[in-house]
Design a protein around this motif. Structure first.
Motif: not given
Length: 303
Positions: A254-263, A272-281
């Motif tokens: 139920s929680v989905f997070w994204m880190e933006f650099q600019g847009r 909420v573990s902070g584990q990355v499941s997707w990276r750009a590209g």
């Protein structure tokens, strides 16, 4: 100088569970080592400002009337939360502010339809779900149970307003676009223990809206399960990544997070573990979903 990174958290149908959502966001901020700068909620927030209203009108009446504490100033959200309406809200309180307003410190209703710039991001939104019988009818003031229910349906002028927008970083809708499971099955095999939901989840109006506006990301709720799929991705239809969120019963889906650099989103993850499941590209689809928790069937209609 590179723009400052922004951590954005999206939350599925809260259904009044504001305290646990705050606890989850605390854990996410600690795990990622940075504050959550923006929280987006995809409807069925149930921000009833009076405890009596919650007890009479909330979809899950057994839940504590938690938002009343925020409305009364007893508690305050630590981070700015912006939400759209689902089909279960305090529509009497929202009706006179179709362009949005602040309900309590750091709690903002975005409005019925439109676009706002939040922390440098262009965020489009469409509140409510599709009800064909009422799509062309004018919106009535919610004075009764029937008209309050009808306030949870979007109308044609609202859809047209969003359809005219472009250059959108995020689009918030409550109900899924129609055909997402079919699109996923054309491309991928679902992970073990996670069968695809019915092809009939969602509505065609929202699907056409996504294919007209081409937002970079689409966030939705209502059907109380996590899902991920890409739409478009060619010269005629630029890529839109769709993330569907479970209701706020547990944070993993139920929680989905994204880190933006600019847009642009550089990485994203669930829970909420902070584990990355997707990276750009990387490709966006069923493979980015968290491991399923339990095997019980998940709902497909929302409250």
């Amino acid at each position: 100088m590179a723009p400052e990174s922004l951590l954005v958290a999206a939350v599925g149908d809260i259904h009044g569970r504001f305290r646990r959502v705050e606890t989850w966001l605390d854990a996410l901020a600690e795990a990622r080592g940075r504050p959550v700068g923006l929280v987006l909620a995809v409807g069925d927030v149930e921000a009833f400002r009076h405890a009596d209203d919650h007890r009479r009108k909330a979809a899950k009446r057994g839940m504590p009337a938690e938002f009343a504490e925020y409305a009364d100033g007893v508690r305050e959200m630590k981070r700015p939360l912006y939400f759209i309406a689902g089909n279960n809200e305090d529509f009497e309180a929202l009706h006179d502010s179709p362009e949005g307003f602040q309900l309590a410190p750091n709690v903002h209703y975005l409005g019925r339809a439109g676009l706002k710039e939040l922390r440098g991001l262009r965020v489009g939104y469409l509140s409510g779900i599709h009800a064909p019988r009422f799509y062309e009818q004018p919106l009535k003031r919610p004075r009764s149970l029937d008209t309050a229910k009808q306030a949870g349906y979007f109308r044609a002028p609202e859809v047209e307003k969003v359809a005219a927008l472009r250059d959108m970083d995020l689009l918030l809708v409550h109900e899924w676009p129609r055909g997402l499971p079919q699109r996923a099955q054309e491309r991928e095999v679902p992970p073990p223990g996670r069968p695809l939901p019915s092809y009939w989840i969602g509505n065609p109006i929202t699907r056409r809206l996504v294919e007209t506006v081409h937002p970079k990301w689409v966030l939705c709720g209502h059907s109380h399960r996590a899902f991920a799929v890409s739409l478009g991705g060619n010269a005629a239809r630029p890529l839109s990544r769709v993330a569907c969120l479970d209701q706020a019963a547990r944070p993993e889906e139920s929680v989905f997070w994204m880190e933006f650099q600019g847009r642009e989103v550089t990485c994203a993850g669930w829970g909420v573990s902070g584990q990355v499941s997707w990276r750009a590209g990387q490709p966006w689809g069923l493979g980015v979903l968290p491991a399923p928790v339990g095997t019980e069937p998940l709902g497909t209609t929302g409250y």
